[in-house]
Design a protein around this motif. Sequence first.
Motif, PDB file in Angstrom:
ATOM      1  N   GLU A   1     -20.866  43.776 -13.541  1.00 27.96           N
ATOM      2  CA  GLU A   1     -19.416  43.636 -13.496  1.00 27.96           C
ATOM      3  C   GLU A   1     -18.987  43.186 -14.883  1.00 27.96           C
ATOM      4  O   GLU A   1     -19.518  42.206 -15.413  1.00 27.96           O
ATOM      5  CB  GLU A   1     -18.989  42.606 -12.452  1.00 27.96           C
ATOM      6  N   GLY A   2     -18.040  43.922 -15.460  1.00 26.36           N
ATOM      7  CA  GLY A   2     -17.617  43.596 -16.815  1.00 26.36           C
ATOM      8  C   GLY A   2     -16.125  43.658 -16.973  1.00 26.36           C
ATOM      9  O   GLY A   2     -15.386  44.012 -16.046  1.00 26.36           O
ATOM     10  N   ASP A   3     -15.689  43.328 -18.174  1.00 23.12           N
ATOM     11  CA  ASP A   3     -14.263  43.293 -18.486  1.00 23.12           C
ATOM     12  C   ASP A   3     -13.769  44.703 -18.807  1.00 23.12           C
ATOM     13  O   ASP A   3     -13.325  44.989 -19.927  1.00 23.12           O
ATOM     14  CB  ASP A   3     -13.987  42.320 -19.625  1.00 23.12           C
ATOM     15  N   LEU A   4     -13.822  45.565 -17.807  1.00 26.42           N
ATOM     16  CA  LEU A   4     -13.441  46.957 -18.015  1.00 26.42           C
ATOM     17  C   LEU A   4     -11.954  47.112 -18.291  1.00 26.42           C
ATOM     18  O   LEU A   4     -11.523  48.175 -18.758  1.00 26.42           O
ATOM     19  CB  LEU A   4     -13.829  47.799 -16.794  1.00 26.42           C
ATOM     20  N   VAL A   5     -11.180  46.068 -18.042  1.00 22.40           N
ATOM     21  CA  VAL A   5      -9.760  46.115 -18.404  1.00 22.40           C
ATOM     22  C   VAL A   5      -9.618  46.199 -19.914  1.00 22.40           C
ATOM     23  O   VAL A   5      -8.617  46.713 -20.427  1.00 22.40           O
ATOM     24  CB  VAL A   5      -9.013  44.886 -17.843  1.00 22.40           C
ATOM     25  N   VAL A   6     -10.639  45.713 -20.648  1.00 27.46           N
ATOM     26  CA  VAL A   6     -10.655  45.847 -22.112  1.00 27.46           C
ATOM     27  C   VAL A   6     -11.164  47.233 -22.473  1.00 27.46           C
ATOM     28  O   VAL A   6     -10.439  48.057 -23.019  1.00 27.46           O
ATOM     29  CB  VAL A   6     -11.539  44.759 -22.749  1.00 27.46           C
ATOM     30  N   ASP A   7     -12.422  47.481 -22.179  1.00 28.97           N
ATOM     31  CA  ASP A   7     -13.048  48.801 -22.277  1.00 28.97           C
ATOM     32  C   ASP A   7     -14.464  48.663 -21.755  1.00 28.97           C
ATOM     33  O   ASP A   7     -14.846  47.617 -21.223  1.00 28.97           O
ATOM     34  CB  ASP A   7     -12.999  49.386 -23.693  1.00 28.97           C
ATOM     35  N   ALA A   8     -15.276  49.705 -21.905  1.00 32.76           N
ATOM     36  CA  ALA A   8     -16.629  49.694 -21.338  1.00 32.76           C
ATOM     37  C   ALA A   8     -17.678  49.123 -22.286  1.00 32.76           C
ATOM     38  O   ALA A   8     -18.839  48.990 -21.904  1.00 32.76           O
ATOM     39  CB  ALA A   8     -17.026  51.115 -20.939  1.00 32.76           C
ATOM     40  N   HIS A   9     -17.293  48.776 -23.490  1.00 24.60           N
ATOM     41  CA  HIS A   9     -18.269  48.409 -24.515  1.00 24.60           C
ATOM     42  C   HIS A   9     -19.153  47.241 -24.101  1.00 24.60           C
ATOM     43  O   HIS A   9     -20.384  47.319 -24.182  1.00 24.60           O
ATOM     44  CB  HIS A   9     -17.550  48.093 -25.829  1.00 24.60           C
TER      45      HIS A   9
END
Length: 198
Positions: free
Chosen positions: A57-65
């Motif tokens: 789970e990541g900060d995909l609201v930023v991007d996928a990097h």
Amino acid sequence: MDSRVGRVERLTGETTVVVELELGGQGYAVTTGVGFFDHMLATLAHHAGVGLTVRAEGDLVVDAHHTVEDVGLAVGQALAEALGERRGIQRFGFAYAPLDEALARAVVDLSGRPYAWVAFPQGLELALVTSTFPLTLVAEFFKALASRGLLTLHLDVERGRDPHHAAEAAFKAFALALRQAVQLVSETVPSTKGTLHL
């Protein structure tokens, strides 16, 4: 023979990643929130002949990097754990993999020395595989994997026009080279130094 398994949990302010990797295992369950990346990780597991579970789970609201890079770090660390002392392994692996017009070459050395060279044909370096997945993330994944997996990787997509094909050929070539490199072929550490640890 003891099972060769690595398990890593990585928790940061940007991502939560859990990876389980078994050399010679079977099956995969991958959920990262990035559909194309899930497809590439499943492809890697299948062609490398490893069992692989990835939950991220990541900060995909930023991007996928951050998600892609941190999964790479965790997969690399799990691979290093599964390899242990690296006793008896083939150590080196190399492979070509095509996908239609794209052709990729991967050369792997499970040397204990982290280094990655990843190159794409001129004109594709900044291409988008999907609207949210630039081809540059493929390089970021493999650089992260090599750094924590303590391996040397040369990965070149020698030709290609379609970014999806280029990315998938790269993952398949790496998987096939890794499958060869992790094979058990002797009882000794494959190094004149007697160790494959830094």
